[in-house]
Write a protein that holds these residues in place. Structure first.
Motif, PDB file in Angstrom:
ATOM      1  N   VAL A   1       0.835  52.219   6.584  1.00 55.97           N
ATOM      2  CA  VAL A   1       0.957  50.862   6.088  1.00 55.97           C
ATOM      3  C   VAL A   1       1.374  50.345   7.384  1.00 55.97           C
ATOM      4  O   VAL A   1       0.713  48.951   7.672  1.00 55.97           O
ATOM      5  N   SER A   2       2.201  50.383   8.105  1.00 51.02           N
ATOM      6  CA  SER A   2       2.859  49.831   9.169  1.00 51.02           C
ATOM      7  C   SER A   2       1.858  49.625  10.385  1.00 51.02           C
ATOM      8  O   SER A   2       1.711  48.479  10.705  1.00 51.02           O
ATOM      9  N   ASN A   3       0.955  50.606  10.536  1.00 52.90           N
ATOM     10  CA  ASN A   3       0.068  50.736  11.453  1.00 52.90           C
ATOM     11  C   ASN A   3      -1.138  49.647  11.035  1.00 52.90           C
ATOM     12  O   ASN A   3      -1.473  49.060  11.983  1.00 52.90           O
ATOM     13  N   SER A   4      -1.211  49.735   9.595  1.00 51.66           N
ATOM     14  CA  SER A   4      -2.602  48.906   9.215  1.00 51.66           C
ATOM     15  C   SER A   4      -1.924  47.427   9.348  1.00 51.66           C
ATOM     16  O   SER A   4      -2.647  46.454   9.966  1.00 51.66           O
ATOM     17  N   ALA A   5      -0.807  47.385   9.040  1.00 49.71           N
ATOM     18  CA  ALA A   5      -0.438  45.847   8.801  1.00 49.71           C
ATOM     19  C   ALA A   5      -0.036  45.127  10.417  1.00 49.71           C
ATOM     20  O   ALA A   5      -0.434  43.912  10.552  1.00 49.71           O
ATOM     21  N   GLU A   6       0.146  46.156  11.196  1.00 51.93           N
ATOM     22  CA  GLU A   6       0.439  45.583  12.628  1.00 51.93           C
ATOM     23  C   GLU A   6      -0.627  45.359  13.405  1.00 51.93           C
ATOM     24  O   GLU A   6      -0.984  44.593  14.295  1.00 51.93           O
ATOM     25  N   HIS A   7      -1.548  46.368  13.277  1.00 52.33           N
ATOM     26  CA  HIS A   7      -2.782  46.562  14.322  1.00 52.33           C
ATOM     27  C   HIS A   7      -4.175  45.914  13.708  1.00 52.33           C
ATOM     28  O   HIS A   7      -4.644  45.586  14.758  1.00 52.33           O
ATOM     29  N   ALA A   8      -4.539  46.329  12.621  1.00 47.62           N
ATOM     30  CA  ALA A   8      -6.008  46.176  12.345  1.00 47.62           C
ATOM     31  C   ALA A   8      -6.147  44.596  12.122  1.00 47.62           C
ATOM     32  O   ALA A   8      -7.189  44.515  12.449  1.00 47.62           O
ATOM     33  N   TYR A   9      -5.293  43.826  11.678  1.00 49.30           N
ATOM     34  CA  TYR A   9      -5.780  42.461  11.693  1.00 49.30           C
ATOM     35  C   TYR A   9      -5.052  41.519  12.843  1.00 49.30           C
ATOM     36  O   TYR A   9      -5.127  40.235  12.807  1.00 49.30           O
ATOM     37  N   ASP A  10      -4.703  41.955  13.901  1.00 46.99           N
ATOM     38  CA  ASP A  10      -4.091  41.414  14.918  1.00 46.99           C
ATOM     39  C   ASP A  10      -3.269  40.107  14.687  1.00 46.99           C
ATOM     40  O   ASP A  10      -3.133  39.032  15.047  1.00 46.99           O
ATOM     41  N   GLY A  11      -2.066  40.513  13.597  1.00 41.29           N
ATOM     42  CA  GLY A  11      -1.382  39.354  13.170  1.00 41.29           C
ATOM     43  C   GLY A  11      -1.922  38.401  12.181  1.00 41.29           C
ATOM     44  O   GLY A  11      -1.047  37.508  11.682  1.00 41.29           O
ATOM     45  N   ASP A  12      -3.002  38.676  11.593  1.00 41.79           N
ATOM     46  CA  ASP A  12      -3.490  37.930  10.756  1.00 41.79           C
ATOM     47  C   ASP A  12      -2.826  38.118   9.182  1.00 41.79           C
ATOM     48  O   ASP A  12      -3.379  39.344   8.895  1.00 41.79           O
ATOM     49  N   PRO A  13      -2.223  37.263   8.719  1.00 38.94           N
ATOM     50  CA  PRO A  13      -1.420  37.636   7.433  1.00 38.94           C
ATOM     51  C   PRO A  13      -2.211  37.712   6.174  1.00 38.94           C
ATOM     52  O   PRO A  13      -1.893  38.089   5.333  1.00 38.94           O
ATOM     53  N   SER A  14      -3.553  37.177   6.261  1.00 45.32           N
ATOM     54  CA  SER A  14      -4.593  37.173   5.229  1.00 45.32           C
ATOM     55  C   SER A  14      -5.070  38.430   4.998  1.00 45.32           C
ATOM     56  O   SER A  14      -5.983  38.846   3.971  1.00 45.32           O
ATOM     57  N   GLY A  15      -4.855  39.612   6.017  1.00 44.17           N
ATOM     58  CA  GLY A  15      -5.613  40.845   5.744  1.00 44.17           C
ATOM     59  C   GLY A  15      -4.900  41.677   4.678  1.00 44.17           C
ATOM     60  O   GLY A  15      -3.605  41.280   4.316  1.00 44.17           O
TER      61      GLY A  15
ATOM     62  N   ARG B   1      -9.751  46.010  12.548  1.00 44.84           N
ATOM     63  CA  ARG B   1     -10.376  46.564  13.520  1.00 44.84           C
ATOM     64  C   ARG B   1      -9.526  47.840  13.936  1.00 44.84           C
ATOM     65  O   ARG B   1      -8.337  47.974  13.763  1.00 44.84           O
ATOM     66  N   TRP B   2     -10.164  48.816  14.651  1.00 44.92           N
ATOM     67  CA  TRP B   2      -9.523  50.104  14.994  1.00 44.92           C
ATOM     68  C   TRP B   2      -8.839  49.861  16.445  1.00 44.92           C
ATOM     69  O   TRP B   2      -9.617  49.160  17.337  1.00 44.92           O
ATOM     70  N   ARG B   3      -8.011  50.349  16.976  1.00 47.07           N
ATOM     71  CA  ARG B   3      -7.327  50.247  18.179  1.00 47.07           C
ATOM     72  C   ARG B   3      -6.809  51.689  18.541  1.00 47.07           C
ATOM     73  O   ARG B   3      -6.135  52.358  17.957  1.00 47.07           O
ATOM     74  N   ASP B   4      -7.531  52.150  19.519  1.00 49.71           N
ATOM     75  CA  ASP B   4      -7.328  53.500  20.157  1.00 49.71           C
ATOM     76  C   ASP B   4      -5.772  53.718  20.579  1.00 49.71           C
ATOM     77  O   ASP B   4      -5.303  52.620  21.060  1.00 49.71           O
ATOM     78  N   PRO B   5      -5.131  54.582  20.184  1.00 43.51           N
ATOM     79  CA  PRO B   5      -3.943  54.873  20.569  1.00 43.51           C
ATOM     80  C   PRO B   5      -3.786  54.985  22.295  1.00 43.51           C
ATOM     81  O   PRO B   5      -4.616  55.574  22.975  1.00 43.51           O
TER      82      PRO B   5
ATOM     83  N   ASP C   1     -10.176  58.304   9.588  1.00 46.40           N
ATOM     84  CA  ASP C   1     -11.765  57.632   9.848  1.00 46.40           C
ATOM     85  C   ASP C   1     -11.953  56.100   9.925  1.00 46.40           C
ATOM     86  O   ASP C   1     -11.150  55.348   9.350  1.00 46.40           O
ATOM     87  N   HIS C   2     -12.626  55.986  11.197  1.00 48.07           N
ATOM     88  CA  HIS C   2     -12.517  54.410  11.113  1.00 48.07           C
ATOM     89  C   HIS C   2     -14.049  53.884  11.755  1.00 48.07           C
ATOM     90  O   HIS C   2     -14.875  54.941  12.240  1.00 48.07           O
ATOM     91  N   GLY C   3     -14.209  52.909  11.366  1.00 46.73           N
ATOM     92  CA  GLY C   3     -15.602  52.381  11.992  1.00 46.73           C
ATOM     93  C   GLY C   3     -15.637  50.843  11.831  1.00 46.73           C
ATOM     94  O   GLY C   3     -14.490  50.310  11.697  1.00 46.73           O
ATOM     95  N   PRO C   4     -16.719  50.153  11.678  1.00 49.50           N
ATOM     96  CA  PRO C   4     -16.928  48.980  11.688  1.00 49.50           C
ATOM     97  C   PRO C   4     -16.367  48.069  10.473  1.00 49.50           C
ATOM     98  O   PRO C   4     -16.312  47.111  10.563  1.00 49.50           O
ATOM     99  N   ASP C   5     -16.123  48.856   9.491  1.00 50.75           N
ATOM    100  CA  ASP C   5     -15.541  48.149   8.212  1.00 50.75           C
ATOM    101  C   ASP C   5     -14.205  48.530   7.897  1.00 50.75           C
ATOM    102  O   ASP C   5     -13.870  48.130   6.793  1.00 50.75           O
ATOM    103  N   GLY C   6     -13.596  49.134   8.960  1.00 53.62           N
ATOM    104  CA  GLY C   6     -12.011  49.388   8.820  1.00 53.62           C
ATOM    105  C   GLY C   6     -11.590  50.824   8.880  1.00 53.62           C
ATOM    106  O   GLY C   6     -12.382  51.557   9.363  1.00 53.62           O
ATOM    107  N   THR C   7     -10.465  51.141   8.701  1.00 54.77           N
ATOM    108  CA  THR C   7      -9.769  52.358   8.845  1.00 54.77           C
ATOM    109  C   THR C   7      -9.255  52.978   7.592  1.00 54.77           C
ATOM    110  O   THR C   7      -8.596  52.000   6.758  1.00 54.77           O
TER     111      THR C   7
END
Length: 142
Positions: free
Chosen positions: A51-65, A87-91, A115-121
């Motif tokens: 959850v931390s990874n998703s909240a921090e990285h997937a939406y690039d700080g956008d709180p509406s995610g 979005r996915w961000r490679d480690p 699993d990651h792709g254009p629709d999320g992770t």
């Protein structure tokens, strides 16, 4: 409590706190006691990382995610998924003092997959409550 857990969390810094609370209560109820077993504690930590990874990285700080936490239980086997539509961000090759969340999830669970792709992770993992043998099938994949 229900053998299904489903929670949608705003992709904000407090998402991990809420995910730990709700997952801990759910898993403790499945353990059948007042204290969670060691596997339940590991799964709570794995959920926290995902959850931390998703909240921090997937939406690039956008709180509406939105981060979706979904869990199912069958007997002593528990499967959990944390999903986002960001979005996915490679480690990084050199994570420095951070960047160990996926490795931690893999170490704390019996089976883990990203699993990651254009629709999320989606990060999926499982464990066996009470450390009973053989509930997860398949192999660890990252």
């Amino acid at each position: 409590m229900s053998p299904i857990l489903h929670v949608e969390l705003a992709a904000q810094p407090d998402a991990a706190v809420r995910s730990r609370r709700v997952t801990g209560r759910w898993l403790t109820s499945l353990c059948g006691g007042e204290q969670p077993c060691a596997t339940a504690q590991d799964l709570v930590l794995a959920v926290n990382e995902a959850v931390s990874n998703s909240a921090e990285h997937a939406y690039d700080g956008d709180p509406s995610g939105v981060v979706v936490l979904h869990g199912t239980a069958e007997g002593s086997s528990v499967r959990l998924q944390v999903s986002d539509h960001g979005r996915w961000r490679d480690p990084p090759a050199d994570p420095g003092f951070r960047g160990r969340g996926l490795n931690m999830i893999e170490a704390m669970t019996e089976e883990a997959r990203v699993d990651h792709g254009p629709d999320g992770t989606t990060v999926s993992f499982c464990g066996t409550l009470g450390r009973c043998p053989g509930a997860c099938t398949g192999s660890r994949q990252f």
